[in-house]
Design a protein around this motif. Sequence first.
Motif, PDB file in Angstrom:
ATOM      1  N   GLY A 128       0.784  -1.232   0.000  1.00 13.10           N
ATOM      2  CA  GLY A 128       0.000   0.000   0.000  1.00 13.10           C
ATOM      3  C   GLY A 128       0.810   1.274   0.000  1.00 13.10           C
ATOM      4  N   SER A 129       2.099   1.164  -0.268  1.00 14.78           N
ATOM      5  CA  SER A 129       2.940   2.365  -0.203  1.00 14.78           C
ATOM      6  C   SER A 129       2.573   3.399  -1.262  1.00 14.78           C
ATOM      7  CB  SER A 129       4.416   1.988  -0.406  1.00 14.78           C
ATOM      8  OG  SER A 129       4.918   1.352   0.741  1.00 14.78           O
ATOM      9  N   LEU A 130       2.668   4.635  -0.844  1.00 11.76           N
ATOM     10  CA  LEU A 130       2.578   5.759  -1.764  1.00 11.76           C
ATOM     11  C   LEU A 130       3.974   6.356  -1.905  1.00 11.76           C
ATOM     12  CD1 LEU A 130      -0.662   7.443  -0.375  1.00 11.76           C
ATOM     13  CD2 LEU A 130      -0.443   6.153  -2.520  1.00 11.76           C
ATOM     14  N   TYR A 131       4.171   7.120  -2.971  1.00 13.75           N
ATOM     15  CA  TYR A 131       5.499   7.645  -3.264  1.00 13.75           C
ATOM     16  C   TYR A 131       5.464   9.164  -3.339  1.00 13.75           C
ATOM     17  CZ  TYR A 131       6.340   2.790  -4.103  1.00 13.75           C
ATOM     18  OH  TYR A 131       6.443   1.441  -3.918  1.00 13.75           O
ATOM     19  N   ALA A 132       6.417   9.771  -2.691  1.00 15.47           N
ATOM     20  CA  ALA A 132       6.439  11.230  -2.625  1.00 15.47           C
ATOM     21  C   ALA A 132       7.468  11.794  -3.596  1.00 15.47           C
ATOM     22  CB  ALA A 132       6.788  11.679  -1.213  1.00 15.47           C
ATOM     23  N   ASP A 189      -2.968   7.860   5.823  1.00 17.43           N
ATOM     24  CA  ASP A 189      -3.140   6.529   6.388  1.00 17.43           C
ATOM     25  C   ASP A 189      -2.569   5.427   5.485  1.00 17.43           C
ATOM     26  OD1 ASP A 189      -3.851   4.916   8.466  1.00 17.43           O
ATOM     27  OD2 ASP A 189      -5.926   4.611   7.815  1.00 17.43           O
ATOM     28  N   ARG A 190      -1.492   5.758   4.813  1.00 21.12           N
ATOM     29  CA  ARG A 190      -0.778   4.797   3.969  1.00 21.12           C
ATOM     30  C   ARG A 190       0.713   5.017   4.192  1.00 21.12           C
ATOM     31  NH1 ARG A 190      -3.675   4.378  -1.375  1.00 21.12           N
ATOM     32  NH2 ARG A 190      -1.822   3.312  -2.169  1.00 21.12           N
ATOM     33  N   PRO A 191       1.516   3.995   3.992  1.00 23.02           N
ATOM     34  CA  PRO A 191       2.968   4.243   4.057  1.00 23.02           C
ATOM     35  C   PRO A 191       3.368   5.233   2.963  1.00 23.02           C
ATOM     36  CG  PRO A 191       2.495   1.871   4.029  1.00 23.02           C
ATOM     37  CD  PRO A 191       1.209   2.586   3.705  1.00 23.02           C
ATOM     38  N   VAL A 192       4.226   6.169   3.301  1.00 27.10           N
ATOM     39  CA  VAL A 192       4.693   7.137   2.310  1.00 27.10           C
ATOM     40  C   VAL A 192       6.207   7.007   2.178  1.00 27.10           C
ATOM     41  CG1 VAL A 192       4.923   9.581   1.717  1.00 27.10           C
ATOM     42  CG2 VAL A 192       2.782   8.732   2.697  1.00 27.10           C
ATOM     43  N   LYS A 193       6.621   6.752   0.960  1.00 26.96           N
ATOM     44  CA  LYS A 193       8.042   6.495   0.688  1.00 26.96           C
ATOM     45  C   LYS A 193       8.610   7.587  -0.187  1.00 26.96           C
ATOM     46  CE  LYS A 193      10.997   2.899  -1.375  1.00 26.96           C
ATOM     47  NZ  LYS A 193      11.002   1.525  -1.913  1.00 26.96           N
ATOM     48  N   TRP A 194       9.806   7.990   0.168  1.00 25.53           N
ATOM     49  CA  TRP A 194      10.506   8.982  -0.647  1.00 25.53           C
ATOM     50  C   TRP A 194      11.938   8.525  -0.847  1.00 25.53           C
ATOM     51  CZ3 TRP A 194      14.517  12.408   1.297  1.00 25.53           C
ATOM     52  CH2 TRP A 194      14.996  13.295   0.321  1.00 25.53           C
ATOM     53  N   VAL A 195      12.369   8.504  -2.084  1.00 29.80           N
ATOM     54  CA  VAL A 195      13.755   8.185  -2.403  1.00 29.80           C
ATOM     55  C   VAL A 195      14.336   9.389  -3.130  1.00 29.80           C
ATOM     56  CG1 VAL A 195      15.317   6.620  -3.609  1.00 29.80           C
ATOM     57  CG2 VAL A 195      13.218   5.724  -2.574  1.00 29.80           C
ATOM     58  N   GLU A 196      15.277  10.023  -2.468  1.00 32.38           N
ATOM     59  CA  GLU A 196      15.910  11.212  -3.048  1.00 32.38           C
ATOM     60  C   GLU A 196      16.570  10.859  -4.378  1.00 32.38           C
ATOM     61  OE1 GLU A 196      18.888  14.245  -0.872  1.00 32.38           O
ATOM     62  OE2 GLU A 196      19.781  12.307  -1.291  1.00 32.38           O
ATOM     63  N   ASP A 197      16.441  11.703  -5.368  1.00 29.92           N
ATOM     64  CA  ASP A 197      17.233  11.454  -6.571  1.00 29.92           C
ATOM     65  C   ASP A 197      18.534  12.246  -6.477  1.00 29.92           C
ATOM     66  OD1 ASP A 197      16.960  14.020  -7.830  1.00 29.92           O
ATOM     67  OD2 ASP A 197      15.013  13.450  -8.650  1.00 29.92           O
ATOM     68  N   ARG A 198      19.446  11.939  -7.374  1.00 28.92           N
ATOM     69  CA  ARG A 198      20.795  12.486  -7.222  1.00 28.92           C
ATOM     70  C   ARG A 198      20.816  14.010  -7.350  1.00 28.92           C
ATOM     71  NH1 ARG A 198      24.723  11.118  -4.135  1.00 28.92           N
ATOM     72  NH2 ARG A 198      24.401   8.940  -4.704  1.00 28.92           N
ATOM     73  N   ARG A 199      19.955  14.552  -8.208  1.00 33.46           N
ATOM     74  CA  ARG A 199      19.926  16.010  -8.318  1.00 33.46           C
ATOM     75  C   ARG A 199      19.447  16.646  -7.006  1.00 33.46           C
ATOM     76  NH1 ARG A 199      19.631  19.400 -12.663  1.00 33.46           N
ATOM     77  NH2 ARG A 199      17.654  20.273 -11.975  1.00 33.46           N
ATOM     78  N   GLU A 200      18.419  16.049  -6.439  1.00 37.45           N
ATOM     79  CA  GLU A 200      17.947  16.571  -5.143  1.00 37.45           C
ATOM     80  C   GLU A 200      19.069  16.501  -4.113  1.00 37.45           C
ATOM     81  OE1 GLU A 200      14.509  13.754  -4.879  1.00 37.45           O
ATOM     82  OE2 GLU A 200      13.473  15.530  -4.142  1.00 37.45           O
TER      83      GLU A 200
END
Lengths: 791, 154, 288
Positions: free
Chosen positions: A36-40, A270-281
Amino acid sequence: MSAPEPRLFGARVPRVEDDRLLKGQGRFVADLDFAGSLYAKFVRSDESSSDIFDFDVGKALACEKVRAVFTGDDFAGAEIRCVSAYEGFQTSSQPILATDRTRFAGEAVAMVVAEDEYAAEDAAEDVFFSVLPLEPVAGLDDALGDGREPVHAGWTGHAFVRRSMATGGFERVAGSAAHRVTIELRNARHGAIPMEGRACVARYDRGSGLFELWTTTQIPHLIRAGLADALGVAESRIRVISPDVGGGFGVKAQLYPEEVACCLAARELDRPVKWVEDRREHFFASHHSREHRHQVTGYFDDDGVLTALEADIAVDMGAYSVFPWTSTMDCGMAMGILPGPYRVQEYSVTGTAYCTNKAPYGAYRGVARPAACFSIERLIDRIAKHRGIDRAEVRRRNLIGPGDYPWHSPSGLVYDSGSLPESLDKVLEASGYDRLLADQALARAEGRLFGIGLAVFTEQTAHTTREFQQRGVPIVFGYETAKVRLDATGTAVVSASIHDHGQGLETTLAQIAADRLGLRLEDIRVEYGDTDQVAYGAGTFASRSAVLAGGAVVKAADAVGDTLRQVAAHRLEASPADIVIGQNRLSVSGSPGAFIETAELCRLVYQRPESLPRGVEPILEASRTYDADPGTGVYTNAAHLASVEVDPLTGKTIVLSYAIVEDCGPMINPTIVEGQIFGGVAQGIGTALFEEFVYDDEARLLTSTFSDYLIPTMTDIPDFAVDHLETPSPHTIGGLKGMGEGGAIAPGAAIASAIEDALSPVGDAVVAELPLTPERVLALLNRAQQQGDQR
Amino acid sequence: MEVNGRAVTTEVDGRMLLSDFLRGVIGLTGTHVGCEHGYCGSCTVLIDGASARSCLMLAAQANGSMVSTVEGLADGEQLSIVQQAFKSCHGLQCGFCTPGLLMAVSEMAAETASSPSRDLIREQLAGNLCRCTGYHQIVDAVEQALGSTSRGPR
Amino acid sequence: MKPPKFRYHAPSSLDEALDLLATYGDDAVVLSGGQSLIPMLNLRLARPAEVVDIARIDGLGYVEAGECSVSVGALVTHRKMETDPEVARLLPMAREAAGLIGFRAIRNRGTVGGSVAHADPSAEWPAVLLALDGSVEMRSSSGVRQVDASDFFKSVFTTARRPDEIVSSVRFGSRFAGNWGFSEFQRRTGDFAVVVAAVACADSSDRSGETRVALAGVADRPVRCAEAEAALADASDPRAAAEAARDAFDPAGDAHGSTAYRKQLVYAQVLRAATQALTRRAGRRPDG
């Protein structure tokens, strides 16, 4: 009672964590895949200083798979503040998402949350807002002038804080010195740049009100503390887990707004929220480091002996004070350590931490010490030049000697022990100095620019309560915690408040625990990175984990060992004092036949409580903390020697050889120590020759990919020669000293020295700015040429 | 495509990167993503035996190819020669760049007849960035894995 | 850093690919090795609606020696150019240049045709093509045409190729045989070149005295430097050639170097490439 005989301490055992990492079975935050993950995806400001208004998120919200778009007002209750106790400190508060004003290029202004990363990135392009660029404080030049508005409203001037100190005799000694030289030194802004960027996944459990944040951090407990503040919830409602982490080097030792944002979004949605930084960030918004300007004056006698030192230190700390260090860290460290390994006793220094419209500034391996080492070592080379004394010889005349300890530095530090002159002599040996000189003579005869450079330093490590108390940080980092638990099968779990992201602590702590518990390495499992495992601790930074966690493991293991002894003594009808722990058994000293296997004893404790002596509880677990005395650190020292060749047509510098002699006290695992040194030196070569965040006049970052921001590749780094000295600290358990940062401290100084030496047949050009890009080296060569022509 | 000897058939979006396909769709998270612009080498895999950046390939481009990732190197518990050499020589620290390096070294191992010099090893692997090790012990490991006998100064 | 939305096409024949390009025109980009295009997609610097992957088309992977030229199919990889014995024999400059492109994994996939069509003004192949008097073959559903390298490269990422055309092969002149020099300045191994100099000259016995000096990284496209060529042809003086080249251009400065520094790099690379070429022409091996 005799301590167990060390069997693994000092051994070059292969690492226990390697198998999973080699097989692709490591678990990094980006690998997590919760149902159920969402992505930021964060929308970031292109401008540094700007007013932002008129947000329109309608189009983004309407995009396919988008679940939410947050802007600053949605998170307005939360912020990151880190206030120093120093007098006159002007503070900042960093919003989680900028509301009406951005203060650095790359600052997050909106957060899009969608069903997958692709959709989130698509929708992020459809978040619209108006931007009115403002005149930024674009760097130290602006901050040192008075033509710009301060970054934060209500401030007076541009300094977070300015501090000064001077020894009582400074004026007198400096005033009567026979000679003086002044140099101005610049260190470019650059950063840690681990191969894994940042990432986090937040989960929120409505039923229990529990936040769970999986994040790439070196400091899980401190992140929990910072989150508790930012979210306004109790620490008992937050669990922070940092699993395998792909390198940290300091940049993952701060709380970041994205971590707070993901927690808030997870609760909201009410969901898992995942964020993976990209290299530019990462280049834009992960914390930067190293940007120092120093003006340093040395006062010395005819023999080149430094009698007084004066320094003015300016650091560009970017837009916000970072948690948990505040924005005073680099400046304070530089002021403290600048006198370095030398016996100078009179010192006057002013340090200023400036606030500019650049990315916030955090820790990076060595924290200020590379700049301090660069300054003092360049100064010593200047003194050598001034007096016509060999560079090694001028150092010998100034270095703190073996009889000088404990050495009270003029900045108030107490160096516990060391081997500075010995390390200098030994590095000449390890580098094959005589051969290098012969090579140099040959090269010069052919007109080639071949140089040799030296640098010597002390590395303050494992500083604890007293030091951090003096630094005015809001959380005083002192002790670390370890918990040791033996199970019913006679194996142990060691839980630690430090974190391991490549330093091999999973192995070295296991080596220590195995020795203390008389077990094999494979009988120990080391866990870390989870705030639920141990009560508290600061984490891994500042070359402290082996010393403090190592000490805590010794204490906890010995506490468990005491229980084992009691039970074994009862069982074997001997005195606990006569019980010897080792080789997976407990035996009676002097009676080889009288023993019990550790596994059997553990089983008895847990499963046959009736067999325990009176008063012994059926548990083999202990938590202990360790806070190394006296708290101002134990001092590792090292000498580095580099040889380089400069291409006279392009200015490109090749590092031909690099030798290191390091004294970090007794080594738990020399192979791991060497790996730490080599890795640090490679980063230092990046500092010396390659790495620089280039901003334009509007404080917009120009170097945001790996083709613009250059980190050293395999062909840029030479083979290393390394040798060790082992002077134990009188203060710490096992005499241990820290060493994780040391490698990164001296390369800038050593390579600058080598380049100056390489150019010296042409003329004298003072090398005082890093990195020494080909263009800068060519400019130096031209300067040397002009100077040489005038001669 | 075939991944580590296993046939994989599935429909993906045309724009999906091979790195995201391997990690997110079929769960092979051993391939790491470090930059997504082809510079760091962490995501290196073998396509029909030749090294490639999985971040610079669409999954669709690998259609019909044999893809090898770090998960396919070991034989059960038994590390491959290259993996074992990295372990013996302390050729890894945080382990993030390691899978890409292992794949690049595997390509070298398959085509290098004689023991390469340390300089040649460095040249060949210059496209794999590592921020932890300073490379020395990686070069040691590659020398060991590829059967070189000469040693650098220590 | 994920590619934007596009439709992916994988034609299996050249005709099919050309039909797609004829249909979509400017909305389509050609994907061959993808080592330039995909980073641009990931950074969202390119936003094509249609991507036409030509890698599955047979017959574009050849290296074919003609009388005084070598034809290279568009899908030939940098790696093949680096390792192919025919290339080594007939186009040693191309072999040298190939080995300097990116990293091993990039060379495995990146193609000569892709690089030429991409027309990065500091890339190796365009400079080599210009130095070796090359040409570019393009096909469309309406026919084939051959354009000289000197007319093909127009500006940054801009060429004479029409949207309905595919670069099908490139032809390198091989008449300069061993009289060549190639020097490029990279900050690190595998980095994009900052300045490239490629020098080719006719045999001493050849009365034409033909000398070609091509540079990349000094203008919006690869260029020849007539002043440097004259200095070499007239006096065989690499230093004069290098000075002439340095004075001939004012490359724009950026984070990798100011204009003044880039001019110095032009000097250095031309000096080195020209020295190599003259040394080889004299039948000796250059240093290094």
